[in-house]
Scaffold this active site. Structure first.
Site, PDB file in Angstrom:
ATOM      1  N   ARG A  98       0.835  -1.206   0.000  1.00  0.00           N
ATOM      2  CA  ARG A  98       0.000   0.000   0.000  1.00  0.00           C
ATOM      3  C   ARG A  98       0.871   1.257   0.000  1.00  0.00           C
ATOM      4  O   ARG A  98       0.533   2.261  -0.617  1.00  0.00           O
ATOM      5  CB  ARG A  98      -0.923  -0.001   1.229  1.00  0.00           C
ATOM      6  CG  ARG A  98      -1.920   1.140   1.206  1.00  0.00           C
ATOM      7  CD  ARG A  98      -2.925   1.019   2.334  1.00  0.00           C
ATOM      8  NE  ARG A  98      -2.370   1.402   3.611  1.00  0.00           N
ATOM      9  CZ  ARG A  98      -3.012   1.264   4.768  1.00  0.00           C
ATOM     10  NH1 ARG A  98      -4.208   0.740   4.800  1.00  0.00           N
ATOM     11  NH2 ARG A  98      -2.460   1.651   5.903  1.00  0.00           N
ATOM     12  N   ARG A 136       3.415   1.203  14.320  1.00  0.00           N
ATOM     13  CA  ARG A 136       1.943   1.175  14.388  1.00  0.00           C
ATOM     14  C   ARG A 136       1.433  -0.188  14.853  1.00  0.00           C
ATOM     15  O   ARG A 136       0.447  -0.276  15.576  1.00  0.00           O
ATOM     16  CB  ARG A 136       1.341   1.544  13.024  1.00  0.00           C
ATOM     17  CG  ARG A 136       1.429   3.059  12.780  1.00  0.00           C
ATOM     18  CD  ARG A 136       1.211   3.424  11.326  1.00  0.00           C
ATOM     19  NE  ARG A 136      -0.080   3.020  10.831  1.00  0.00           N
ATOM     20  CZ  ARG A 136      -0.312   2.611   9.573  1.00  0.00           C
ATOM     21  NH1 ARG A 136       0.676   2.537   8.717  1.00  0.00           N
ATOM     22  NH2 ARG A 136      -1.513   2.289   9.204  1.00  0.00           N
TER      23      ARG A 136
HETATM   24  P1  AMP Z   1      -6.076   4.588  10.182  1.00  0.00           P
HETATM   25  O1  AMP Z   1      -6.348   5.111   8.813  1.00  0.00           O
HETATM   26  O2  AMP Z   1      -7.307   4.108  10.893  1.00  0.00           O
HETATM   27  O3  AMP Z   1      -4.965   3.563  10.203  1.00  0.00           O
HETATM   28  O4  AMP Z   1      -5.540   5.833  11.038  1.00  0.00           O
HETATM   29  C1  AMP Z   1      -4.388   6.540  10.670  1.00  0.00           C
HETATM   30  C2  AMP Z   1      -3.818   7.302  11.847  1.00  0.00           C
HETATM   31  O5  AMP Z   1      -4.785   8.248  12.340  1.00  0.00           O
HETATM   32  C3  AMP Z   1      -3.465   6.454  13.055  1.00  0.00           C
HETATM   33  O6  AMP Z   1      -2.196   5.831  12.932  1.00  0.00           O
HETATM   34  C4  AMP Z   1      -3.488   7.505  14.151  1.00  0.00           C
HETATM   35  O7  AMP Z   1      -2.351   8.349  14.075  1.00  0.00           O
HETATM   36  C5  AMP Z   1      -4.699   8.348  13.763  1.00  0.00           C
HETATM   37  N1  AMP Z   1      -5.942   7.795  14.336  1.00  0.00           N
HETATM   38  C6  AMP Z   1      -6.990   7.259  13.638  1.00  0.00           C
HETATM   39  N2  AMP Z   1      -7.957   6.863  14.471  1.00  0.00           N
HETATM   40  C7  AMP Z   1      -7.517   7.132  15.737  1.00  0.00           C
HETATM   41  C8  AMP Z   1      -8.049   6.934  17.024  1.00  0.00           C
HETATM   42  N3  AMP Z   1      -9.254   6.351  17.213  1.00  0.00           N
HETATM   43  N4  AMP Z   1      -7.325   7.357  18.083  1.00  0.00           N
HETATM   44  C9  AMP Z   1      -6.131   7.952  17.922  1.00  0.00           C
HETATM   45  N5  AMP Z   1      -5.541   8.144  16.730  1.00  0.00           N
HETATM   46  C10 AMP Z   1      -6.228   7.752  15.630  1.00  0.00           C
END
Ligand code: AMP
Length: 192
Positions: free
Chosen positions: A127, A144
């Site tokens: 990706r 992550r």
């Molecule tokens: P994702 O696309 O869901 O992988 O989210 C990308 C990034 O957004 C994560 O690695 C966090 O930095 C931030 N993020 C998304 N959702 C959350 C959450 N519920 N709490 C804290 N950070 C978040």
């Protein structure tokens, strides 16, 4: 239907969420997408969270909970929603519980997409090449994963304890996985 979709980074939440949401006629609400849109538009929130996202860390709970609550307040979420990427911490679980209780709502199910770790890393690196996401470098991917294991995996036990967890094999073609999820869900819908 009020659903959450969970899974490790790369498990396919973001790919599956729109398909599942469309099937049930509910909005897919992705906190990651909301944060990325803010970063792109350089809003005050975007400026605040840009470095956090790039490092693969979590945005502070209060900030995240506020944007989710505002989004859930919108009309299209009144009849149901699929949360993608929220909650990610126990603090966020409690905030969502409070929000739902205050609105006389409850969750119907928490989907967990299960994919083995090596497949996850391979997907994320792929990706990274396709989308060029700033948080898809190998070091950030590993970070992550660790943050997920530490902060978010325990949420699966919490929701299992509440009888809400629905585990689905996330390996395979996109359509296959969507079908598995939809087959796994009617039970939850019937209990409403
Ligand atoms: P994702 O696309 O869901 O992988 O989210 C990308 C990034 O957004 C994560 O690695 C966090 O930095 C931030 N993020 C998304 N959702 C959350 C959450 N519920 N709490 C804290 N950070 C978040």
């Amino acid at each position: 239907m009020r659903l959450i979709i969970m899974g490790a980074p790369g498990a396919g939440k973001g790919t599956q969420a729109p398909h599942i949401a469309e099937h049930f006629g509910i909005p897919a609400i992705s906190t990651g997408d909301m944060f990325r849109a803010n970063v792109k538009q350089k809003t005050p929130l975007g400026v605040k969270v840009e470095a956090i996202l790039a490092a693969g860390d979590y945005v502070p709970d209060e900030l995240t909970e506020q944007i989710v609550a505002s989004r859930l307040d919108e009309d299209d979420a009144a009849g149901g929603f699929l949360l993608d990427g929220f909650p990610r911490t126990m603090h966020q679980v409690a905030a969502l519980d409070d929000y739902l209780a205050a609105h006389g709502q409850q969750l119907d199910g928490v989907l967990s997409l299960e994919v083995d770790r090596e497949a996850l890393i391979a997907r994320l690196l792929n990706r990274a090449q396709l989308e060029g996401r700033a948080d898809d470098t190998e070091a950030t991917i590993r970070h992550r994963m660790e943050v997920y294991e530490l902060d978010t995996k325990p949420l699966l036990d919490e929701y299992r304890g509440r009888g809400l967890l629905i585990q689905v094999n996330g390996d395979g073609e996109v359509d296959q996985v969507t079908e598995r999820v939809i087959k796994a869900l009617p039970q939850a819908a019937d209990q409403k």
